[in-house]
Design an enzyme around this catalytic site. Structure first.
Site, PDB file in Angstrom:
ATOM      1  N   ASN B 333       0.891  -1.187   0.000  1.00 40.72           N
ATOM      2  CA  ASN B 333       0.000   0.000   0.000  1.00 40.72           C
ATOM      3  C   ASN B 333       0.907   1.209   0.000  1.00 40.72           C
ATOM      4  OD1 ASN B 333      -2.417  -1.384   0.195  1.00 40.72           O
ATOM      5  ND2 ASN B 333      -2.661  -1.053   2.377  1.00 40.72           N
ATOM      6  N   HIS B 407      -0.794  -8.814  -4.482  1.00 43.75           N
ATOM      7  CA  HIS B 407      -0.337  -8.807  -3.078  1.00 43.75           C
ATOM      8  C   HIS B 407      -0.943  -9.949  -2.273  1.00 43.75           C
ATOM      9  CE1 HIS B 407      -4.218  -7.281  -1.868  1.00 43.75           C
ATOM     10  NE2 HIS B 407      -3.841  -6.935  -0.673  1.00 43.75           N
TER      11      HIS B 407
END
Lengths: 146, 484
Positions: B333, B407
């Site tokens: 992120n 991810h």
């Protein structure tokens, strides 16, 4: 539909919350209740801590987000699980912004660890609004980041 | 009817053609089944990941394409799995492209204890990790910091922790950015954000954050695995966490700032959280400096937890447990200034990765010497109790996705649906039956993280490999799982 209440709304990654009531203040209180119930099982707990919170926003939606995020940061800083927040003042001020005061009740987090559910990182503007959906029915909603 | 039209580029890539207010096309890594799922969700659900890809494509100064990796699902403003690269002069920075868990990421460390020994004492190990690493809601870390020290954490990241005598600096060569980004400005971070973090450095958090002791179950790429120090049976421990309350509060503080900036700079708001400021504006610069502080905070947090994890291994395995070295650490992120080749020209860009991992190919700048010829390890957390993967970035990924990959598996079901379908106790029981030791700080949170609520990680990894953006190096299977 009951005159006031709250619920969660489906969102894949996070969670939507929705509170409604006959006034904006009731809708905001209910939205707060929806968020607090996500964070802990607060049923039957007797409050032992009391505090207040004051927040402002350029419109009612911003006020909702500021209010919810204020609850999150105050609870985190004070190590408290909040049970409920009662709006004691909600008004449009002379400079055109919206402001609220609320009374908060809670219990020390360390005493109710087994009641904790999930951490709410923040209330977001995603799907956020506060509006009079029908005459006398105010709805406050947003997505909270989990 | 779906709100967004897509066309097939090839078996693993779909495009939302540039139209209307889009500045670039949208490109989604997906197979036939997953694109059908996304289109059907877009028809029936309020939040539509494909529409979010399209909305990001409309932001000023976006270059090449609004991208989504194969773990795409709806986020707030940006899709999770989304990547957006912006021109430094004409582009914007958006809070939706970073989120509230700034530099959430994974560190994987190789453990020099044979798998059989870990297997034999995994309950003891699980208990030690559970006791030593603070986790769960409201947990506090062993590092109690002053106001001045928290500023040091924000400026120096993992290096602050190392300077406190916790661990050797040898870890840092294997951490993205060496565990510290330049340009963080603690004065751009509110007092509330700092105060919330005083006691939280070195805490795992809750929700989908975890510690897992895993072993290599399959090797797909011998050469890369050897370079990374991995072979069948190698034991590793993975730490998944981020910048904790500080990151949450930075996001909270700046969402109003960027909302006002969008109005000031006349950037149309297509979804309420997709607010932005020009990169060079005072608001944009302050937000970027605050995010960098959050990035450093996450680096420090994972370094502090690495120290505690080592302590647990030493406690259980004695001298044998002291051989724990960092294989790699990378965030998913993030906001990063990076140089990429665009239309044959090296160009400086601001890259947003929201639930997407940096995945640099061979010979990229910033890789540890040992991995330079091979490419960057990409750490993909699987769903609790299923497989995790170590992938590798490729040259094609550098060309197509600004060196980005997935991810995780990506959510398939909402948390509400998961709560209806699964029970925490049952999930823990099922995992135990498969020999996985689970320790949980918050049982109610478990049902929401049920493996069935996520996409099949094998499929998601396969899509990225089919597209050539990243390749499998090894598969990891869990032995011990500690959840926040």
């Amino acid at each position: 539909m009951l005159s006031r209440g709250h619920e969660t709304i489906d969102h894949t990654a996070d969670m939507g919350i929705r509170g409604w009531g006959s006034t904006p203040a009731e809708a905001l209180e209910e939205a707060a209740a929806a968020m607090l119930e996500l964070m802990a099982d607060v049923r039957g707990l007797v409050p032992s801590r009391r505090s207040t919170i004051s927040r402002a926003g350029s419109d009612l939606t911003e006020l909702l987000i500021e209010f919810l995020n204020g609850l999150l940061s105050d609870a985190d800083l004070s190590g408290t699980v909040y049970l409920r927040a009662a709006v004691t003042r909600l008004e449009k001020t002379s400079d055109g912004t919206w402001a609220l005061d609320a009374a908060i009740e809670g219990v020390p987090l360390d005493e109710v660890r087994e009641r904790l559910r999930i951490e709410v990182k923040a209330a977001t503007y995603c799907g956020a609004s506060v509006r009079e959906q029908d005459p006398g029915v105010w709805v406050a909603r947003c997505v909270v980041d989990l | 009817m779906a709100r967004v039209e897509v066309r097939k580029v090839h078996d693993y890539l779909w495009e939302i053609p540039k139209s209307g207010e889009m500045n670039v096309p949208g490109r989604i890594y997906a197979d036939e089944d997953s694109i059908r799922f996304l289109l059907s969700e877009g028809k029936s659900k309020e939040w539509d990941a494909l529409l979010q890809v399209r909305n990001v494509a409309c932001l000023p100064g976006i270059r090449k394409a609004s991208l989504a990796m194969a773990d795409i699902h709806p986020g707030y403003g940006f899709p999770i799995g989304g990547v957006g690269a912006f021109d430094l002069d004409t582009g914007v920075v958006t809070i939706a492209g970073v989120g509230f868990d700034i530099n959430c990421g994974v560190r994987t460390m190789i453990v020099g204890v044979p798998k059989e020994d870990v297997e034999a004492r995994k309950k003891e190990l699980a208990d030690a990790l559970f006791r030593i690493v603070p986790a769960g809601i409201g947990s506090t870390g062993s590092l109690k910091l002053s106001a001045k020290e928290i500023d040091e954490v924000l400026l120096r990241g993992a290096r602050f922790v190392i300077d406190r005598g916790l661990e050797s600096a040898s870890d840092l060569a294997y951490v993205e950015e060496g565990g510290m980004v330049e340009g963080a400005d603690p004065s751009c971070v509110s007092a509330t954000a700092k105060e919330r973090q005083f006691k939280q450095v070195g805490t795992l958090g809750s929700g989908n954050h975890y510690l897992e002791v895993q072993y290599v179950d399959t090797v797909y790429d011998e050469k890369a695995a050897e370079a990374f120090g991995l072979a069948v049976g190698t034991v590793v421990v993975s730490i998944h966490t981020g910048s904790r309350a500080l990151g949450h509060q930075i996001g909270t503080d700046y969402q109003s700032v960027l909302r006002k900036a969008s109005e000031k700079y006349k950037i149309p708001i297509r979804e309420s959280e997709l607010v932005a400021a020009p990169i060079g504006s005072p608001e944009g610069k302050r937000y970027i400096a605050a995010v960098k502080a959050g990035i450093n905070c996450a680096f420090a947090n994972r370094q502090a937890i690495a120290h505690l994890v080592r302590k647990a291994f030493k406690e259980v395995f004695g001298a044998e447990g002291t051989r724990v070295r960092t294989m790699y650490e990378v965030g998913h992120n993030n906001l990063k200034f990076e140089r990429h080749v665009l239309d044959g020209v090296e160009t400086d860009l601001l890259i947003h990765r929201k639930g997407a991992t940096r995945a640099f190919g061979p010979m990229s700048a910033g890789l540890p010497d040992r991995y330079r010829m091979i490419g960057q390890p990409v750490l993909v957390g699987g769903t609790m109790g299923t497989s995790s993967y170590v992938l590798i970035g490729t040259e094609k990924g550098m060309e197509e996705t600004f060196g980005s990959a997935i991810h995780g598996a990506g959510r398939r079901q909402s948390r509400k649906q998961a709560l209806k379908e699964y029970r925490g106790e049952r999930i823990i029981g099922d995992l135990a039956a498969r020999g996985i030791v689970v320790r949980v700080h918050s049982k109610p949170g478990i049902a929401e993280e049920a493996p069935g609520a996520y996409k099949d990680v094998e499929n998601v990894v396969g899509i990225m490999e089919g597209a050539g953006v990243s390749r499998r190096v090894v598969r990891l299977k869990p032995m011990v799982c500690v959840k926040g």
